[in-house]
Design an enzyme around this catalytic site. Structure first.
Site, PDB file in Angstrom:
ATOM      1  N   PRO A  87      63.653 -42.959  62.408  1.00 28.99           N
ATOM      2  CA  PRO A  87      62.962 -42.002  61.201  1.00 28.99           C
ATOM      3  C   PRO A  87      61.551 -41.800  61.354  1.00 28.99           C
ATOM      4  CG  PRO A  87      64.012 -44.307  60.440  1.00 28.99           C
ATOM      5  CD  PRO A  87      64.162 -44.109  62.133  1.00 28.99           C
ATOM      6  N   ASP A 166      72.498 -16.425  68.979  1.00 30.73           N
ATOM      7  CA  ASP A 166      71.183 -16.248  69.645  1.00 30.73           C
ATOM      8  C   ASP A 166      70.633 -15.091  69.050  1.00 30.73           C
ATOM      9  OD1 ASP A 166      72.027 -18.123  71.234  1.00 30.73           O
ATOM     10  OD2 ASP A 166      72.560 -16.866  73.097  1.00 30.73           O
TER      11      ASP A 166
END
Ligand code: 6GU
Length: 268
Positions: A87, A166
Protein backbone atom coordinates in the site's frame (compact mmCIF):
# COMPACT_ATOMS: atom_id res chain seq x y z
CA UNK A 1 4.49 -12.85 -21.32
CA UNK A 2 5.53 -14.61 -18.14
CA UNK A 3 4.24 -13.73 -14.69
CA UNK A 4 6.15 -15.12 -11.72
CA UNK A 5 4.31 -14.73 -8.44
CA UNK A 6 6.06 -15.08 -5.09
CA UNK A 7 3.36 -15.72 -2.50
CA UNK A 8 2.53 -17.67 0.65
CA UNK A 9 -0.97 -18.35 -0.74
CA UNK A 10 -0.79 -19.71 -4.29
CA UNK A 11 -4.38 -20.97 -3.93
CA UNK A 12 -5.50 -17.32 -4.02
CA UNK A 13 -4.56 -17.26 -7.71
CA UNK A 14 -7.35 -19.56 -8.89
CA UNK A 15 -8.78 -16.69 -11.03
CA UNK A 16 -5.80 -17.14 -13.40
CA UNK A 17 -7.54 -20.36 -14.49
CA UNK A 18 -10.65 -18.56 -15.76
CA UNK A 19 -11.90 -16.66 -18.76
CA UNK A 20 -9.52 -14.64 -20.91
CA UNK A 21 -6.42 -15.34 -18.80
CA UNK A 22 -7.05 -19.07 -19.09
CA UNK A 23 -7.44 -18.77 -22.86
CA UNK A 24 -4.23 -16.74 -23.08
CA UNK A 25 -2.45 -19.43 -21.17
CA UNK A 26 -3.97 -22.25 -23.26
CA UNK A 27 -2.77 -20.43 -26.39
CA UNK A 28 0.75 -20.13 -24.99
CA UNK A 29 0.64 -16.32 -24.85
CA UNK A 30 0.71 -16.16 -21.05
CA UNK A 31 2.75 -18.18 -18.56
CA UNK A 32 2.04 -18.11 -14.82
CA UNK A 33 4.61 -19.46 -12.38
CA UNK A 34 3.40 -19.59 -8.78
CA UNK A 35 6.21 -19.87 -6.22
CA UNK A 36 5.41 -20.44 -2.55
CA UNK A 37 8.36 -18.81 -0.85
CA UNK A 38 7.63 -20.76 2.34
CA UNK A 39 9.44 -23.56 0.49
CA UNK A 40 12.59 -21.41 0.84
CA UNK A 41 12.30 -20.87 4.61
CA UNK A 42 15.48 -21.92 6.43
CA UNK A 43 14.08 -23.16 9.72
CA UNK A 44 12.76 -26.63 10.40
CA UNK A 45 9.31 -25.14 11.02
CA UNK A 46 9.43 -23.14 7.79
CA UNK A 47 8.89 -19.79 9.53
CA UNK A 48 8.54 -16.89 7.14
CA UNK A 49 7.74 -14.18 9.69
CA UNK A 50 9.11 -12.97 13.00
CA UNK A 51 8.52 -10.29 15.66
CA UNK A 52 9.79 -6.79 14.80
CA UNK A 53 12.99 -5.38 16.30
CA UNK A 54 12.09 -2.54 18.66
CA UNK A 55 9.01 -4.32 19.89
CA UNK A 56 5.37 -3.56 19.21
CA UNK A 57 2.75 -6.02 18.10
CA UNK A 58 2.39 -7.95 14.88
CA UNK A 59 4.67 -10.07 12.78
CA UNK A 60 6.99 -9.06 9.96
CA UNK A 61 8.04 -11.06 6.88
CA UNK A 62 11.64 -12.24 7.13
CA UNK A 63 13.93 -11.35 4.24
CA UNK A 64 15.76 -14.67 3.72
CA UNK A 65 12.95 -16.77 2.16
CA UNK A 66 12.15 -14.12 -0.46
CA UNK A 67 15.82 -13.54 -1.30
CA UNK A 68 16.30 -17.30 -1.72
CA UNK A 69 13.12 -17.70 -3.79
CA UNK A 70 14.13 -14.92 -6.18
CA UNK A 71 17.69 -16.30 -6.50
CA UNK A 72 16.27 -19.74 -7.35
CA UNK A 73 14.15 -18.53 -10.29
CA UNK A 74 15.20 -19.78 -13.71
CA UNK A 75 17.22 -17.19 -15.63
CA UNK A 76 14.95 -14.60 -17.26
CA UNK A 77 14.06 -15.34 -20.89
CA UNK A 78 14.15 -11.61 -21.69
CA UNK A 79 13.57 -8.31 -19.92
CA UNK A 80 12.43 -8.94 -16.35
CA UNK A 81 10.80 -6.46 -13.97
CA UNK A 82 10.42 -7.15 -10.23
CA UNK A 83 7.53 -5.42 -8.48
CA UNK A 84 6.61 -5.44 -4.80
CA UNK A 85 2.91 -5.10 -3.94
CA UNK A 86 2.48 -2.71 -1.02
CA UNK A 87 0.00 0.00 0.00
CA UNK A 88 3.04 2.31 0.16
CA UNK A 89 3.80 1.80 -3.55
CA UNK A 90 3.12 4.08 -6.51
CA UNK A 91 -0.55 4.10 -7.50
CA UNK A 92 -1.26 1.60 -10.30
CA UNK A 93 -2.85 2.94 -13.49
CA UNK A 94 -3.51 2.05 -17.12
CA UNK A 95 -0.27 3.79 -18.14
CA UNK A 96 1.68 1.75 -15.56
CA UNK A 97 0.03 -1.41 -16.90
CA UNK A 98 1.12 -0.48 -20.43
CA UNK A 99 4.69 0.13 -19.24
CA UNK A 100 4.81 -3.28 -17.51
CA UNK A 101 3.38 -5.01 -20.61
CA UNK A 102 6.61 -4.10 -22.44
CA UNK A 103 8.58 -6.60 -20.32
CA UNK A 104 8.95 -10.31 -21.09
CA UNK A 105 8.62 -11.31 -17.43
CA UNK A 106 6.98 -9.63 -14.47
CA UNK A 107 7.90 -10.93 -11.01
CA UNK A 108 5.32 -9.99 -8.36
CA UNK A 109 6.23 -10.19 -4.68
CA UNK A 110 3.19 -10.47 -2.43
CA UNK A 111 3.62 -9.42 1.18
CA UNK A 112 1.27 -10.65 3.86
CA UNK A 113 0.88 -10.10 7.60
CA UNK A 114 1.49 -6.66 9.15
CA UNK A 115 4.52 -5.80 7.11
CA UNK A 116 7.85 -6.92 5.75
CA UNK A 117 11.47 -6.44 6.64
CA UNK A 118 12.64 -3.22 4.98
CA UNK A 119 15.47 -5.09 3.18
CA UNK A 120 12.89 -6.89 1.03
CA UNK A 121 12.34 -3.59 -0.79
CA UNK A 122 15.86 -3.87 -2.24
CA UNK A 123 14.70 -6.89 -4.31
CA UNK A 124 12.20 -4.82 -6.28
CA UNK A 125 12.61 -2.48 -9.24
CA UNK A 126 9.37 -0.79 -8.23
CA UNK A 127 6.61 -0.84 -5.61
CA UNK A 128 2.95 -0.90 -6.58
CA UNK A 129 -0.26 -0.04 -4.70
CA UNK A 130 -3.66 -0.54 -6.34
CA UNK A 131 -5.45 2.12 -4.27
CA UNK A 132 -5.81 3.93 -1.00
CA UNK A 133 -7.26 1.13 1.10
CA UNK A 134 -5.65 -1.71 3.02
CA UNK A 135 -5.84 -5.35 1.90
CA UNK A 136 -4.95 -8.41 3.97
CA UNK A 137 -2.08 -9.09 1.60
CA UNK A 138 -0.62 -8.31 -1.80
CA UNK A 139 -2.34 -11.24 -3.55
CA UNK A 140 -5.57 -9.52 -4.65
CA UNK A 141 -3.47 -6.56 -5.79
CA UNK A 142 -1.19 -8.89 -7.79
CA UNK A 143 -4.26 -10.36 -9.50
CA UNK A 144 -5.39 -6.86 -10.48
CA UNK A 145 -1.96 -6.02 -11.90
CA UNK A 146 -1.71 -9.34 -13.77
CA UNK A 147 -5.17 -8.92 -15.30
CA UNK A 148 -4.50 -5.37 -16.46
CA UNK A 149 -1.08 -6.24 -17.91
CA UNK A 150 -2.04 -9.61 -19.45
CA UNK A 151 -4.90 -8.15 -21.48
CA UNK A 152 -2.38 -5.77 -23.10
CA UNK A 153 -0.20 -8.68 -24.23
CA UNK A 154 -0.59 -8.99 -28.03
CA UNK A 155 -3.10 -11.69 -28.99
CA UNK A 156 -4.69 -12.10 -25.54
CA UNK A 157 -7.72 -9.98 -26.41
CA UNK A 158 -9.70 -10.59 -29.59
CA UNK A 159 -8.83 -8.26 -32.48
CA UNK A 160 -11.97 -6.19 -32.02
CA UNK A 161 -11.59 -5.66 -28.25
CA UNK A 162 -7.96 -4.70 -28.64
CA UNK A 163 -8.68 -2.06 -31.26
CA UNK A 164 -11.51 -0.62 -29.21
CA UNK A 165 -9.45 -0.21 -26.02
CA UNK A 166 -6.43 1.24 -27.76
CA UNK A 167 -7.99 3.92 -29.88
CA UNK A 168 -11.48 4.60 -28.73
CA UNK A 169 -11.58 6.36 -25.44
CA UNK A 170 -8.14 8.05 -25.31
CA UNK A 171 -8.34 8.42 -21.54
CA UNK A 172 -12.04 9.34 -21.44
CA UNK A 173 -14.66 7.01 -19.98
CA UNK A 174 -16.47 4.85 -22.52
CA UNK A 175 -19.86 5.80 -23.94
CA UNK A 176 -23.00 3.88 -22.84
CA UNK A 177 -23.79 0.60 -24.61
CA UNK A 178 -27.17 -0.87 -25.57
CA UNK A 179 -28.40 -4.10 -27.09
CA UNK A 180 -31.87 -5.54 -27.82
CA UNK A 181 -34.68 -4.93 -26.93
CA UNK A 182 -35.20 -1.30 -28.01
CA UNK A 183 -37.56 -0.65 -25.08
CA UNK A 184 -36.93 -2.30 -21.73
CA UNK A 185 -38.23 -1.48 -18.24
CA UNK A 186 -39.51 1.84 -19.55
CA UNK A 187 -36.06 2.77 -20.87
CA UNK A 188 -35.64 3.36 -24.58
CA UNK A 189 -32.47 2.91 -26.63
CA UNK A 190 -31.40 6.32 -28.02
CA UNK A 191 -32.92 6.73 -31.50
CA UNK A 192 -29.61 7.57 -33.17
CA UNK A 193 -28.23 4.10 -32.37
CA UNK A 194 -31.05 2.52 -34.39
CA UNK A 195 -30.61 4.94 -37.31
CA UNK A 196 -27.82 3.17 -39.19
CA UNK A 197 -26.15 6.58 -39.65
CA UNK A 198 -22.59 5.67 -38.67
CA UNK A 199 -21.24 9.22 -38.57
CA UNK A 200 -24.11 10.32 -36.32
CA UNK A 201 -23.59 7.27 -34.08
CA UNK A 202 -19.88 7.99 -33.80
CA UNK A 203 -20.56 11.61 -32.85
CA UNK A 204 -23.19 10.57 -30.25
CA UNK A 205 -20.75 8.10 -28.71
CA UNK A 206 -18.01 10.69 -28.47
CA UNK A 207 -20.39 13.21 -26.91
CA UNK A 208 -21.62 10.74 -24.29
CA UNK A 209 -18.06 9.63 -23.57
CA UNK A 210 -17.07 13.26 -22.89
CA UNK A 211 -20.27 13.92 -20.89
CA UNK A 212 -19.64 10.89 -18.65
CA UNK A 213 -16.05 11.85 -18.05
CA UNK A 214 -16.88 15.45 -17.09
CA UNK A 215 -19.73 14.38 -14.79
CA UNK A 216 -18.06 11.38 -13.15
CA UNK A 217 -14.31 11.80 -13.46
CA UNK A 218 -13.30 15.40 -14.25
CA UNK A 219 -9.88 14.48 -12.82
CA UNK A 220 -9.23 12.40 -15.98
CA UNK A 221 -9.79 15.30 -18.38
CA UNK A 222 -6.36 16.99 -18.17
CA UNK A 223 -4.59 13.74 -19.21
CA UNK A 224 -7.10 12.66 -21.87
CA UNK A 225 -6.45 13.08 -25.59
CA UNK A 226 -8.66 15.43 -27.61
CA UNK A 227 -9.89 14.63 -31.08
CA UNK A 228 -10.81 16.80 -33.99
CA UNK A 229 -14.42 17.84 -33.59
CA UNK A 230 -14.37 17.71 -29.78
CA UNK A 231 -14.59 21.49 -29.38
CA UNK A 232 -17.97 21.67 -31.09
CA UNK A 233 -19.23 18.75 -29.01
CA UNK A 234 -18.01 20.45 -25.84
CA UNK A 235 -19.89 23.64 -26.73
CA UNK A 236 -23.06 21.54 -27.05
CA UNK A 237 -22.37 19.83 -23.74
CA UNK A 238 -21.71 23.18 -22.07
CA UNK A 239 -25.25 24.21 -23.02
CA UNK A 240 -26.63 21.00 -21.47
CA UNK A 241 -24.45 20.46 -18.39
CA UNK A 242 -23.50 23.06 -15.81
CA UNK A 243 -20.46 20.94 -14.84
CA UNK A 244 -19.08 21.18 -18.38
CA UNK A 245 -19.73 24.95 -18.38
CA UNK A 246 -17.85 25.37 -15.10
CA UNK A 247 -14.98 23.21 -16.40
CA UNK A 248 -14.41 25.38 -19.48
CA UNK A 249 -10.77 26.08 -18.52
CA UNK A 250 -10.17 22.32 -18.73
CA UNK A 251 -11.31 22.10 -22.34
CA UNK A 252 -10.34 25.48 -23.75
CA UNK A 253 -7.35 23.59 -25.22
CA UNK A 254 -9.55 21.27 -27.28
CA UNK A 255 -8.72 22.97 -30.60
CA UNK A 256 -11.27 25.80 -30.90
CA UNK A 257 -12.14 26.73 -34.49
CA UNK A 258 -9.55 28.99 -36.15
CA UNK A 259 -10.66 32.64 -36.04
CA UNK A 260 -10.99 34.61 -39.24
CA UNK A 261 -9.14 37.90 -38.97
CA UNK A 262 -11.15 40.99 -39.81
CA UNK A 263 -10.56 42.57 -43.20
CA UNK A 264 -9.58 39.52 -45.23
CA UNK A 265 -8.37 35.94 -45.28
CA UNK A 266 -5.08 34.60 -43.89
CA UNK A 267 -3.22 35.43 -47.10
CA UNK A 268 -4.38 39.02 -47.06
CL1 6GU B 1 -0.41 -3.77 -3.17
N1 6GU B 1 -1.14 -4.47 -0.74
C1 6GU B 1 -1.90 -4.36 0.35
N2 6GU B 1 -1.67 -5.17 1.39
N3 6GU B 1 -2.87 -3.48 0.49
C2 6GU B 1 -3.08 -2.68 -0.57
C3 6GU B 1 -2.33 -2.75 -1.75
C4 6GU B 1 -1.35 -3.67 -1.79
N4 6GU B 1 -2.77 -1.81 -2.61
C5 6GU B 1 -3.76 -1.20 -1.98
N5 6GU B 1 -3.96 -1.71 -0.76
Amino acid sequence: MKFTILTLFPEMFAPLDCSILKRGRDEGLLVFDLVNFRDFALSRHKNVDDTPYGGGGGMVLKPEPLYAALAALPPPAGARRVALLTPQGALFSQSRAAALAAYDELVLICGHYEGFDERIRALADEEISIGDYVLTGGEPAALVVIDAVARLTPGVLGQEDAARTDSHAGGFLEHPHYTRPPLFAGQRVPEVLLSGDHAAIERWRRKESLRRTFLRRPDLVPEAVWREGDYAILEELAAEEETVRLCRPLWAGAAPPARRRKGGDRHG
